[in-house]
Motif scaffolding. Structure first.
Motif, PDB file in Angstrom:
ATOM      1  N   TYR A 236       2.486   1.692  -3.744  1.00  0.00           N
ATOM      2  CA  TYR A 236       1.653   2.018  -4.898  1.00  0.00           C
ATOM      3  C   TYR A 236       0.542   2.984  -4.519  1.00  0.00           C
ATOM      4  O   TYR A 236       0.081   2.997  -3.387  1.00  0.00           O
ATOM      5  CB  TYR A 236       1.032   0.742  -5.483  1.00  0.00           C
ATOM      6  N   ASP A 237       0.083   3.740  -5.516  1.00  0.00           N
ATOM      7  CA  ASP A 237      -1.004   4.688  -5.271  1.00  0.00           C
ATOM      8  C   ASP A 237      -2.360   4.060  -5.628  1.00  0.00           C
ATOM      9  O   ASP A 237      -2.422   2.952  -6.153  1.00  0.00           O
ATOM     10  CB  ASP A 237      -0.791   5.991  -6.047  1.00  0.00           C
ATOM     11  N   GLN A 238      -3.421   4.801  -5.350  1.00  0.00           N
ATOM     12  CA  GLN A 238      -4.773   4.300  -5.581  1.00  0.00           C
ATOM     13  C   GLN A 238      -4.997   3.960  -7.048  1.00  0.00           C
ATOM     14  O   GLN A 238      -5.653   2.967  -7.370  1.00  0.00           O
ATOM     15  CB  GLN A 238      -5.807   5.320  -5.119  1.00  0.00           C
ATOM     16  N   GLU A 239      -4.427   4.742  -7.938  1.00  0.00           N
ATOM     17  CA  GLU A 239      -4.599   4.496  -9.374  1.00  0.00           C
ATOM     18  C   GLU A 239      -4.088   3.104  -9.765  1.00  0.00           C
ATOM     19  O   GLU A 239      -4.714   2.402 -10.563  1.00  0.00           O
ATOM     20  CB  GLU A 239      -3.858   5.566 -10.175  1.00  0.00           C
ATOM     21  N   HIS A 240      -2.978   2.687  -9.178  1.00  0.00           N
ATOM     22  CA  HIS A 240      -2.422   1.354  -9.455  1.00  0.00           C
ATOM     23  C   HIS A 240      -3.426   0.267  -9.078  1.00  0.00           C
ATOM     24  O   HIS A 240      -3.671  -0.656  -9.853  1.00  0.00           O
ATOM     25  CB  HIS A 240      -1.121   1.155  -8.675  1.00  0.00           C
ATOM     26  N   PHE A 241      -4.002   0.389  -7.887  1.00  0.00           N
ATOM     27  CA  PHE A 241      -4.950  -0.628  -7.423  1.00  0.00           C
ATOM     28  C   PHE A 241      -6.233  -0.614  -8.250  1.00  0.00           C
ATOM     29  O   PHE A 241      -6.829  -1.661  -8.491  1.00  0.00           O
ATOM     30  CB  PHE A 241      -5.235  -0.451  -5.931  1.00  0.00           C
ATOM     31  N   GLU A 242      -6.643   0.567  -8.694  1.00  0.00           N
ATOM     32  CA  GLU A 242      -7.815   0.648  -9.569  1.00  0.00           C
ATOM     33  C   GLU A 242      -7.540  -0.060 -10.891  1.00  0.00           C
ATOM     34  O   GLU A 242      -8.394  -0.788 -11.411  1.00  0.00           O
ATOM     35  CB  GLU A 242      -8.195   2.103  -9.811  1.00  0.00           C
ATOM     36  N   GLU A 243      -6.336   0.147 -11.429  1.00  0.00           N
ATOM     37  CA  GLU A 243      -5.967  -0.487 -12.708  1.00  0.00           C
ATOM     38  C   GLU A 243      -5.927  -2.005 -12.588  1.00  0.00           C
ATOM     39  O   GLU A 243      -6.482  -2.712 -13.436  1.00  0.00           O
ATOM     40  CB  GLU A 243      -4.610   0.033 -13.186  1.00  0.00           C
TER      41      GLU A 243
ATOM     42  N   SER B 206       0.820  -1.204   0.000  1.00  0.00           N
ATOM     43  CA  SER B 206       0.000   0.000   0.000  1.00  0.00           C
ATOM     44  C   SER B 206       0.862   1.265   0.000  1.00  0.00           C
ATOM     45  O   SER B 206       0.533   2.254  -0.662  1.00  0.00           O
ATOM     46  CB  SER B 206      -0.914  -0.010   1.217  1.00  0.00           C
ATOM     47  N   ASP B 207       1.979   1.231   0.723  1.00  0.00           N
ATOM     48  CA  ASP B 207       2.896   2.374   0.759  1.00  0.00           C
ATOM     49  C   ASP B 207       3.605   2.558  -0.586  1.00  0.00           C
ATOM     50  O   ASP B 207       3.944   3.670  -0.983  1.00  0.00           O
ATOM     51  CB  ASP B 207       3.949   2.203   1.859  1.00  0.00           C
TER      52      ASP B 207
END
Length: 128
Positions: free
Chosen positions: A68-75, A65-66
């Motif tokens: 990567y950003d939210q966009e990475h997880f959305e992708e 979590s530290d």
């Protein structure tokens, strides 16, 4: 450094490790690795309790979590969802939906549904 007999130059640890891994991979088949993986998993499971795995899972999750950003997880979530929807049919989703509903019902009980029903009713009345 390890000696490379191919051209008398020194190999890095990474190169030597890769070369060794390739040799082992050529020597054994997938079933062998599945069996030793199963045995290792069972030994590890016997050695540690549930709390240990929860703690290391939490640490791993925080590290990722530290990083990567939210966009990475959305992708990756989008990609995973698309892949799953291509591989699974309507019946699969009906089945997991039913299982999820049953688990939620067991966990929360009738009162939970009454409360959210009332909230939904109040919200729909205020939107008129």
């Amino acid at each position: 450094m390890a000696k490379n007999n191919n051209n008398n130059r020194n190999m890095s640890v990474e190169e030597a490790g890769k070369k060794g891994g390739e040799k082992v991979s050529e020597k054994y088949n997938q079933k062998h690795f599945e069996e030793i993986g199963q045995k290792g998993g069972e030994k590890t499971s016997d050695k540690y309790d549930k709390q240990h795995f929860e703690e290391i899972g939490k640490k791993g999750g925080e590290t990722v979590s530290d990083k990567y950003d939210q966009e990475h997880f959305e992708e990756i979530g989008q990609k995973g969802g698309e892949t799953t929807s291509q591989k699974k049919d309507k019946e699969f989703y009906q089945e997991i939906g039913q299982k999820g509903g049953e688990k939620t019902s067991e966990k929360h009980g009738e009162e939970f549904y009454e409360d959210i029903g009332k909230k939904g009713g109040r919200n729909s009345n205020s939107n008129r």
